[in-house]
Design a protein around this motif. Structure first.
Motif, PDB file in Angstrom:
ATOM      1  N   PRO A  77       0.802  -1.227   0.000  1.00  0.00           N
ATOM      2  CA  PRO A  77       0.000   0.000   0.000  1.00  0.00           C
ATOM      3  C   PRO A  77       0.837   1.281   0.000  1.00  0.00           C
ATOM      4  O   PRO A  77       1.964   1.296   0.485  1.00  0.00           O
ATOM      5  CB  PRO A  77      -0.803  -0.097   1.297  1.00  0.00           C
ATOM      6  CG  PRO A  77      -0.786  -1.533   1.675  1.00  0.00           C
ATOM      7  CD  PRO A  77       0.505  -2.090   1.157  1.00  0.00           C
ATOM      8  N   SER A  78       0.241   2.325  -0.552  1.00  0.00           N
ATOM      9  CA  SER A  78       0.891   3.643  -0.573  1.00  0.00           C
ATOM     10  C   SER A  78      -0.169   4.698  -0.817  1.00  0.00           C
ATOM     11  O   SER A  78      -1.082   4.489  -1.612  1.00  0.00           O
ATOM     12  CB  SER A  78       1.917   3.689  -1.709  1.00  0.00           C
ATOM     13  OG  SER A  78       2.307   5.013  -1.981  1.00  0.00           O
ATOM     14  N   THR A  79      -0.048   5.814  -0.138  1.00  0.00           N
ATOM     15  CA  THR A  79      -0.868   6.984  -0.478  1.00  0.00           C
ATOM     16  C   THR A  79      -0.002   8.010  -1.189  1.00  0.00           C
ATOM     17  O   THR A  79      -0.274   8.403  -2.319  1.00  0.00           O
ATOM     18  CB  THR A  79      -1.480   7.600   0.799  1.00  0.00           C
ATOM     19  OG1 THR A  79      -2.351   6.643   1.381  1.00  0.00           O
ATOM     20  CG2 THR A  79      -2.249   8.876   0.485  1.00  0.00           C
ATOM     21  N   ARG A  80       1.085   8.429  -0.526  1.00  0.00           N
ATOM     22  CA  ARG A  80       1.911   9.530  -1.044  1.00  0.00           C
ATOM     23  C   ARG A  80       2.716   9.143  -2.273  1.00  0.00           C
ATOM     24  O   ARG A  80       2.636   9.807  -3.317  1.00  0.00           O
ATOM     25  CB  ARG A  80       2.891   9.995   0.043  1.00  0.00           C
ATOM     26  CG  ARG A  80       2.301  10.888   1.074  1.00  0.00           C
ATOM     27  CD  ARG A  80       2.974  10.661   2.418  1.00  0.00           C
ATOM     28  NE  ARG A  80       2.416   9.461   2.983  1.00  0.00           N
ATOM     29  CZ  ARG A  80       1.352   9.468   3.780  1.00  0.00           C
ATOM     30  NH1 ARG A  80       0.835  10.597   4.169  1.00  0.00           N
ATOM     31  NH2 ARG A  80       0.823   8.338   4.210  1.00  0.00           N
ATOM     32  N   THR A  81       3.539   8.102  -2.143  1.00  0.00           N
ATOM     33  CA  THR A  81       4.550   7.831  -3.173  1.00  0.00           C
ATOM     34  C   THR A  81       3.906   7.534  -4.520  1.00  0.00           C
ATOM     35  O   THR A  81       4.279   8.101  -5.548  1.00  0.00           O
ATOM     36  CB  THR A  81       5.430   6.639  -2.730  1.00  0.00           C
ATOM     37  OG1 THR A  81       5.830   6.871  -1.383  1.00  0.00           O
ATOM     38  CG2 THR A  81       6.645   6.500  -3.609  1.00  0.00           C
ATOM     39  N   SER A 106      15.406   0.410   1.015  1.00  0.00           N
ATOM     40  CA  SER A 106      15.652   1.688   0.366  1.00  0.00           C
ATOM     41  C   SER A 106      14.346   2.348  -0.095  1.00  0.00           C
ATOM     42  O   SER A 106      13.402   1.664  -0.503  1.00  0.00           O
ATOM     43  CB  SER A 106      16.556   1.403  -0.840  1.00  0.00           C
ATOM     44  OG  SER A 106      16.847   2.566  -1.549  1.00  0.00           O
ATOM     45  N   HIS A 107      14.321   3.678  -0.008  1.00  0.00           N
ATOM     46  CA  HIS A 107      13.176   4.452  -0.504  1.00  0.00           C
ATOM     47  C   HIS A 107      13.776   5.756  -1.076  1.00  0.00           C
ATOM     48  O   HIS A 107      13.688   6.828  -0.471  1.00  0.00           O
ATOM     49  CB  HIS A 107      12.215   4.725   0.649  1.00  0.00           C
ATOM     50  CG  HIS A 107      10.866   5.249   0.256  1.00  0.00           C
ATOM     51  ND1 HIS A 107      10.583   5.785  -0.995  1.00  0.00           N
ATOM     52  CD2 HIS A 107       9.700   5.341   0.953  1.00  0.00           C
ATOM     53  CE1 HIS A 107       9.317   6.169  -1.031  1.00  0.00           C
ATOM     54  NE2 HIS A 107       8.765   5.904   0.135  1.00  0.00           N
ATOM     55  N   PRO A 108      14.402   5.622  -2.261  1.00  0.00           N
ATOM     56  CA  PRO A 108      15.203   6.740  -2.763  1.00  0.00           C
ATOM     57  C   PRO A 108      14.434   8.042  -2.968  1.00  0.00           C
ATOM     58  O   PRO A 108      14.954   9.117  -2.620  1.00  0.00           O
ATOM     59  CB  PRO A 108      15.746   6.230  -4.103  1.00  0.00           C
ATOM     60  CG  PRO A 108      15.458   4.786  -4.165  1.00  0.00           C
ATOM     61  CD  PRO A 108      14.442   4.444  -3.143  1.00  0.00           C
ATOM     62  N   SER A 109      13.221   7.980  -3.502  1.00  0.00           N
ATOM     63  CA  SER A 109      12.520   9.249  -3.775  1.00  0.00           C
ATOM     64  C   SER A 109      12.152   9.962  -2.476  1.00  0.00           C
ATOM     65  O   SER A 109      12.148  11.195  -2.410  1.00  0.00           O
ATOM     66  CB  SER A 109      11.280   9.033  -4.663  1.00  0.00           C
ATOM     67  OG  SER A 109      10.314   8.249  -4.013  1.00  0.00           O
ATOM     68  N   GLN A 110      11.902   9.192  -1.393  1.00  0.00           N
ATOM     69  CA  GLN A 110      11.621   9.821  -0.099  1.00  0.00           C
ATOM     70  C   GLN A 110      12.892  10.490   0.447  1.00  0.00           C
ATOM     71  O   GLN A 110      12.838  11.625   0.939  1.00  0.00           O
ATOM     72  CB  GLN A 110      11.115   8.769   0.903  1.00  0.00           C
ATOM     73  CG  GLN A 110      10.727   9.345   2.249  1.00  0.00           C
ATOM     74  CD  GLN A 110       9.471  10.217   2.199  1.00  0.00           C
ATOM     75  OE1 GLN A 110       8.480   9.832   1.584  1.00  0.00           O
ATOM     76  NE2 GLN A 110       9.497  11.381   2.815  1.00  0.00           N
ATOM     77  N   GLY A 111      14.024   9.802   0.341  1.00  0.00           N
ATOM     78  CA  GLY A 111      15.287  10.389   0.802  1.00  0.00           C
ATOM     79  C   GLY A 111      15.594  11.683   0.056  1.00  0.00           C
ATOM     80  O   GLY A 111      16.070  12.656   0.645  1.00  0.00           O
TER      81      GLY A 111
HETATM   82  N1   CP Z   1       6.233   8.126   2.814  1.00  0.00           N
HETATM   83  C1   CP Z   1       5.637   7.129   2.142  1.00  0.00           C
HETATM   84  O1   CP Z   1       6.292   6.282   1.515  1.00  0.00           O
HETATM   85  O2   CP Z   1       4.276   7.162   2.175  1.00  0.00           O
HETATM   86  P1   CP Z   1       3.304   6.147   1.439  1.00  0.00           P
HETATM   87  O3   CP Z   1       3.501   4.798   2.066  1.00  0.00           O
HETATM   88  O4   CP Z   1       1.930   6.712   1.652  1.00  0.00           O
HETATM   89  O5   CP Z   1       3.692   6.118  -0.016  1.00  0.00           O
END
Ligand code: CP
Length: 337
Positions: A56-60, A141-146
């Motif tokens: 799941p994801s809302t933001r990314t 890793s979560h490059p776009s968040q970093g």
């Molecule tokens: N920060 C982040 O990755 O949020 P989501 O899980 O909502 O994409």
């Protein structure tokens, strides 16, 4: 931008200082596109961007999809619950189905570490031109968040010139569940590459002392560190100690399932010791910004009052900055395929 060499974006451990500069410079050029004129650029017209989120994801996910649309790309999304995963198709075979449909960039999120890396290796070995962008994998890793966190901090410290050098020598405190956080790992690579000194703070079960050496050696599979001199990492157990001299504070989502694993015993006690509030911020020498990647557990990692205090809390800016950062990443990958 001519020096950009990454065919995929999988981990910020492989980024040089020039790479961080390129992304932030491009994002800064794109930052006004969503609010000005036609609110779009034709840069990626005809390119196909596919979001493959197995978790799941809302933001990314929505931010990548919006970023792609702002650059006039076509966008295709995959919904795991209504997909053929339920019939036993593997994630890699699912991804290859979208490659066969002509995806130029696949943005992949998966709960297992290294799924994006495995896919990228397979595509390289088979001569495919499709690029892979890691949307968050396991604990890795979560490059776009970093990158959006880095951009948010650079904008805070130098609004007119938000480059990586804006955070050189700054003391950035990261609080919470570091052990299970891919965001923390990406931030450690990004912030130390730009010369920030990172202070980690959390209980021993969520922050082992080994994290002090996190950037002292390249990660598995990488022969050398592309950054000549990194900032330092130190560890504190006490928030009061960690906050001394802080220039910015970042807190991370506490994954409540950790209670079931007995890594924390009581959310109220956790909030008492590590929750960020207006009161605890008084331990900092000055007024500092507070970041959180989201989603936030109100009253656990930070108080509701602080989350809503936009004079201190940069959560909304982080979400907004995610769009130009992701536009930059898509542009860098999709104009080269
Ligand atoms: N920060 C982040 O990755 O949020 P989501 O899980 O909502 O994409």
């Amino acid at each position: 931008m001519s020096d950009w060499s990454h065919r995929h974006i999988l981990d910020l451990a492989t980024f040089s200082l020039e790479d961080f500069n390129s992304v932030l410079e491009l994002a800064n050029r794109f930052k006004d596109v969503p609010t000005k004129g036609t609110r779009k650029l034709p840069a990626l017209q005809g390119r196909l961007i596919t979001t493959l989120f197995f978790e799941p994801s809302t933001r990314t996910r929505s931010s990548f999809e919006l970023a792609a649309k702002r650059l006039s790309a076509d966008v295709q999304s995959f919904t795991p619950t209504s997909s053929s995963l339920s019939k036993g198709e593997t994630p890699i075979d699912t991804a290859l189905t979208y490659v066969a449909m002509g995806a130029d960039v696949l943005i992949v999120r998966h709960s297992s570490t290294n799924v994006p890396d495995q896919l990228a290796s397979y595509l390289d070995a088979t001569g495919s031109k499709t690029a892979v962008l890691n949307g968050g994998d396991g604990l890795h890793s979560h490059p776009s968040q970093g990158l959006l966190d880095l951009y948010t901090l650079a904008k805070f410290f130098n609004p007119n010139n938000p480059k990586p050098e804006a955070i050189k020598g700054k003391r950035i405190v990261i609080v919470g569940d570091i052990l299970h956080s891919r965001v923390a790992r990406s931030n450690l690579w990004a912030l130390t590459a730009c010369g920030a000194n990172v202070v980690l703070c959390g209980p021993p079960t969520l922050l082992p002392y080994e994290f002090a050496d996190f950037v002292n050696a390249p990660p598995p599979g990488q022969s050398h560190d592309p950054v000549a001199k990194r900032g330092q990492i130190t560890i504190f157990r006490s928030l009061k100690e960690a906050f001394k001299g802080a220039d910015a504070v970042m807190t991370l989502r506490l994954q409540k399932e950790r209670m079931r694993q007995n890594l924390i015993t009581d959310l109220y006690q956790y909030h008492y010791e590590y929750g960020i509030t207006h009161e605890s911020l008084k331990w900092c020498k000055q007024k500092v910004p507070v970041l959180h990647p989201g989603p936030v557990n109100r009253g656990v990692e930070m108080s509701s009052a602080l989350l809503e205090d936009t004079s201190i809390c940069l959560v909304k800016e982080q979400v907004q900055n995610g769009i130009p950062i992701r536009m930059a990443l898509l542009y860098l990958l999709a104009t080269r395929v």
